[in-house]
Write a protein that holds these residues in place. Sequence first.
Motif, mmCIF file in Angstrom:
data_model
loop_
_atom_site.group_PDB
_atom_site.id
_atom_site.type_symbol
_atom_site.label_atom_id
_atom_site.label_comp_id
_atom_site.label_asym_id
_atom_site.label_seq_id
_atom_site.Cartn_x
_atom_site.Cartn_y
_atom_site.Cartn_z
ATOM 1 N N THR A 95 0.859 -1.245 0.163
ATOM 2 C CA THR A 95 0.213 0.147 0.092
ATOM 3 C C THR A 95 0.794 1.260 -0.005
ATOM 4 O OG1 THR A 95 0.001 -0.459 2.357
ATOM 5 C CG2 THR A 95 -1.845 -1.024 1.227
ATOM 6 N N PHE A 98 -2.041 -2.275 -4.030
ATOM 7 C CA PHE A 98 -2.952 -1.139 -4.271
ATOM 8 C C PHE A 98 -2.574 -0.171 -4.943
ATOM 9 C CE2 PHE A 98 -4.514 -3.480 -0.523
ATOM 10 C CZ PHE A 98 -5.909 -3.983 -1.008
ATOM 11 N N ASN A 132 -2.696 3.058 -7.918
ATOM 12 C CA ASN A 132 -3.420 3.760 -9.097
ATOM 13 C C ASN A 132 -3.312 3.610 -10.381
ATOM 14 O OD1 ASN A 132 -1.266 5.461 -10.036
ATOM 15 N ND2 ASN A 132 -1.307 6.579 -8.331
ATOM 16 N N SER A 177 -6.937 0.691 -8.240
ATOM 17 C CA SER A 177 -7.756 1.628 -7.633
ATOM 18 C C SER A 177 -8.572 2.452 -8.529
ATOM 19 C CB SER A 177 -7.138 2.715 -6.430
ATOM 20 O OG SER A 177 -6.309 1.872 -5.470
ATOM 21 N N GLU A 184 -12.690 4.644 -8.676
ATOM 22 C CA GLU A 184 -13.581 5.120 -8.003
ATOM 23 C C GLU A 184 -14.981 5.276 -8.729
ATOM 24 O OE1 GLU A 184 -12.885 5.627 -4.733
ATOM 25 O OE2 GLU A 184 -10.887 5.626 -5.197
ATOM 26 N N ARG A 236 -9.508 11.658 -8.037
ATOM 27 C CA ARG A 236 -8.008 11.201 -8.229
ATOM 28 C C ARG A 236 -7.371 12.233 -9.203
ATOM 29 N NH1 ARG A 236 -6.440 6.423 -5.724
ATOM 30 N NH2 ARG A 236 -8.291 5.360 -4.879
ATOM 31 N N SER A 292 -9.682 -2.148 -6.740
ATOM 32 C CA SER A 292 -9.888 -1.510 -5.505
ATOM 33 C C SER A 292 -10.901 -0.683 -5.376
ATOM 34 C CB SER A 292 -8.629 -1.377 -4.554
ATOM 35 O OG SER A 292 -8.919 -0.684 -3.415
ATOM 36 N N CYS A 293 -12.106 -0.597 -4.680
ATOM 37 C CA CYS A 293 -12.829 0.540 -4.692
ATOM 38 C C CYS A 293 -13.314 1.107 -3.567
ATOM 39 C CB CYS A 293 -14.202 0.049 -5.439
ATOM 40 S SG CYS A 293 -13.920 -0.961 -6.950
ATOM 41 N N CYS A 294 -13.200 2.209 -3.193
ATOM 42 C CA CYS A 294 -13.611 2.855 -2.130
ATOM 43 C C CYS A 294 -15.074 3.594 -2.144
ATOM 44 C CB CYS A 294 -12.721 3.991 -1.712
ATOM 45 S SG CYS A 294 -13.008 4.833 0.011
#
Length: 448
Positions: free
Chosen positions: A160, A186, A188, A211, A213, A223, A248-250
């Motif tokens: 990370t 993780f 971008n 990552s 979104e 981002r 990876s989704c927040c």
Amino acid sequence: MALKEKVTEIAVKQAIAYLEKDPENNIEKLINWVDRFDRQGRVERHMKVIRPALTDRNSNWRKLVLRAYKDIDPEVRKTLFENFVLNATITGGNTQAANEEKYDCNVPWAILFDPTSACNKHCVGCWAAEYGNHLNLSYEEMDSIVSQGKALGTYMYLFTGGEPLIRKKDIIRLCEDHNDCVFSAFTNASLIDDAFAEEMLRVKNFVPAISIEGFEEATDARRGKGTYQDTLRAMEILRAHRLPFGISCCYTSANAEVIGSDEYFDKMIEMGAYFAWIFTYMPVGKKAVPELMATAEQREFMYHKIREFRKTKDIFTVDFWNDGEYVGGCIAGGRAYCHINANGDIEPCAFIHYSDSNIREKTLLEAYRSPLFMGYRRNQPFNKNMLRPCPVLDNPGRLTQIVEEAKAKSTDYADTESAKEYSDKCVDKAALWAPVSEKLWTGSGHEL
């Protein structure tokens, strides 16, 4: 290697080779083999779910497995399967269990660590901005983390940050030096290019978690402009090289409905993603944006959508908060994983920036037996309702007590925040989620 472990290794490798020959027709036979081999019952609970999913020839899970056999480079697939099934799960799991009993502490299945605090993005609400670009783990420190972890039974490592691929040469070197492990990051994805994809093909044991979104508007809003197109470009490169990757989704108050939409998941599957890690926004640090925290209604929406997708879409999906019912609540504090930041501080969780141990002063085992980690071990689960797993977001005050008793310090270097200040930001959300989660928990047949 003990004789029993050697026999296990041979059997697993033979099983993987057997599946390679004819995956369409050999899946059922392999499942029967697992049942016979699992004499200690370590995977029995999981097999009750896996068996019907993979033996149904029309199931999305079977489609996912067959997609992997069709589209992933065979040597990469073989290496990842062996490292994941044999090292990280079977033999590693046995070693973890033995050490937990021997030392009376948690030993994690996976370790997350930050090669660097540096990042080439400035995402809204991200804590990494507080660290700046000056914190780094040396290669020797990262190598020591993996070596110590393997000795205790941990063979799964996730990077990370910061943006971990700023250190991609060192990451590839770690993959080479520890070719019995599974590594992921993780990322971008802006630093993924053809040259790096060729390196991934060479080492065979690295899988990025990209990552993203949502679609272009949501991703670029958080981002930076152009990020979404950069992400799709990286996915195309990985797919062209027959390399596996996930997303990876927040989800936040601003994008939950997009993250949980059929259109979004279908697009990610179309781009080639094999898994999706789902997180909810946590207000870590004094520069956090609490307004981005998802509402109780949005969290319930994600609860239902992820369970729906697991029945219909050929992608492996984990929601790290709403899936507490499957893993017995909070998995942090070494119970299943822990986090080491770019300054070497050993933290219970990537979202818990408090520590009483540093890898430059203590071994991993000493950290697992430290007051902070033992506080987690004694208090887990933090709630009888496993849909309220987190000691911060769902049970404000529980983390504060553990941190204060352990005399742990904040690891946010630019602008420190006490555990109480952090927890206080979650009080209102926790109160609103409590009745919703109780309805979902009891509605699924569980008791409180």
